[in-house]
Design a protein around this motif. Structure first.
Motif, PDB file in Angstrom:
ATOM      1  N   SER A 189       0.832  -1.205   0.000  1.00 52.84           N
ATOM      2  CA  SER A 189       0.000   0.000   0.000  1.00 52.84           C
ATOM      3  C   SER A 189       0.864   1.252   0.000  1.00 52.84           C
ATOM      4  N   ASP A 214      -5.933   1.004  -4.194  1.00 53.74           N
ATOM      5  CA  ASP A 214      -5.545  -0.044  -3.262  1.00 53.74           C
ATOM      6  C   ASP A 214      -6.809  -0.875  -3.047  1.00 53.74           C
ATOM      7  N   ASP A 243      -7.729  -3.222  -1.055  1.00 55.24           N
ATOM      8  CA  ASP A 243      -8.246  -3.305   0.320  1.00 55.24           C
ATOM      9  C   ASP A 243      -9.035  -2.038   0.668  1.00 55.24           C
TER      10      ASP A 243
HETATM   11 MG    MG Z   1      -2.096  -2.956   1.810  1.00 58.38          MG
END
Ligand code: MG
Ligand code: ATP
Ligand code: SKM
Length: 171
Positions: free
Chosen positions: A14, A30, A32
């Motif tokens: 990230s 990203d 997530d």
């Molecule tokens: Mg991550």
């Protein structure tokens, strides 16, 4: 074509992805974070709906963002999905890794990752996935005890020399 960052939990996907996109002036996502924005905290999704449902959401978010997003950081387990593995074909896949000692510092006191309760579970997960990570990766960088700016410089330099479509054409 996207540059896709993969690797075990807390490897730095990230952080590196966000910075790499900034350096390249590229679009960024990203997966997530997209899931959290849409469906709430990851531990809550695991608790309420189970890991399988999380993986389904993750697979769909990746399918949606590949091709259109120039730099994409994936969740640590995303590449274990065979559909996602097939979708990565033709994209530039960058594996980030880190040593258990470096990871221990990063995960201590962090409860955001439901599958990681300590370095033992991280090691178990990494070993189980290692072959897949390495098979999918075009290149790999170790982020252990290195400032993220240096790691990102290395990735950007490698991309400039090796990108499947050339440095100014990562999209
Ligand atoms: Mg991550
Ligand atoms: N090179 C580094 N040096 C020191 N700390 C780092 C480094 N890279 C990442 N970290 C720290 O490690 C933690 C995990 O980083 P990050 O969230 O980028 O990992 P990730 O690979 O995206 O993990 P996940 O699979 O959970 O999404 C963060 O707290 C971050 O600040
Ligand atoms: O390694 C994993 O399986 C995970 C890593 C995180 O990025 C999140 O995607 C989630 O916590 C699962």
């Amino acid at each position: 074509m996207s540059v896709v960052l993969i690797g075990p939990p807390a490897a730095g996907k990230s952080r590196a992805g966000r910075r790499l996109a900034k350096v390249l002036g590229a679009s960024y996502a990203d997966t997530d974070k997209v899931i959290v924005a849409r469906h709430g905290a990851i531990p809550d999704i695991f608790a309420a709906h189970g890991e399988l449902e999380f993986r389904r959401l993750e697979r769909d978010v990746i399918a949606e963002h590949l091709e259109t997003t120039e730099v994409l950081s994936l969740g640590g387990g995303a590449v274990m999905d065979v559909e996602t593995q097939a979708r990565l074909e033709g994209h530039t896949v960058v594996l980030l890794t880190a040593s258990p000692a470096a990871i221990t510092e990063r995960i201590t006191g962090n409860s955001k990752r439901p599958l990681i309760t300590g370095i033992e579970s991280w090691t178990q997960i990494y070993e189980a996935r290692r072959e897949t990570y390495e098979r999918l990766a075009d290149v790999s960088f170790d982020t252990s005890f290195r400032p993220m700016v240096r790691v990102v410089e290395d990735i950007a330099e490698w991309l400039e020399q090796n990108s499947k479509e050339g440095p100014s054409d990562v999209a």
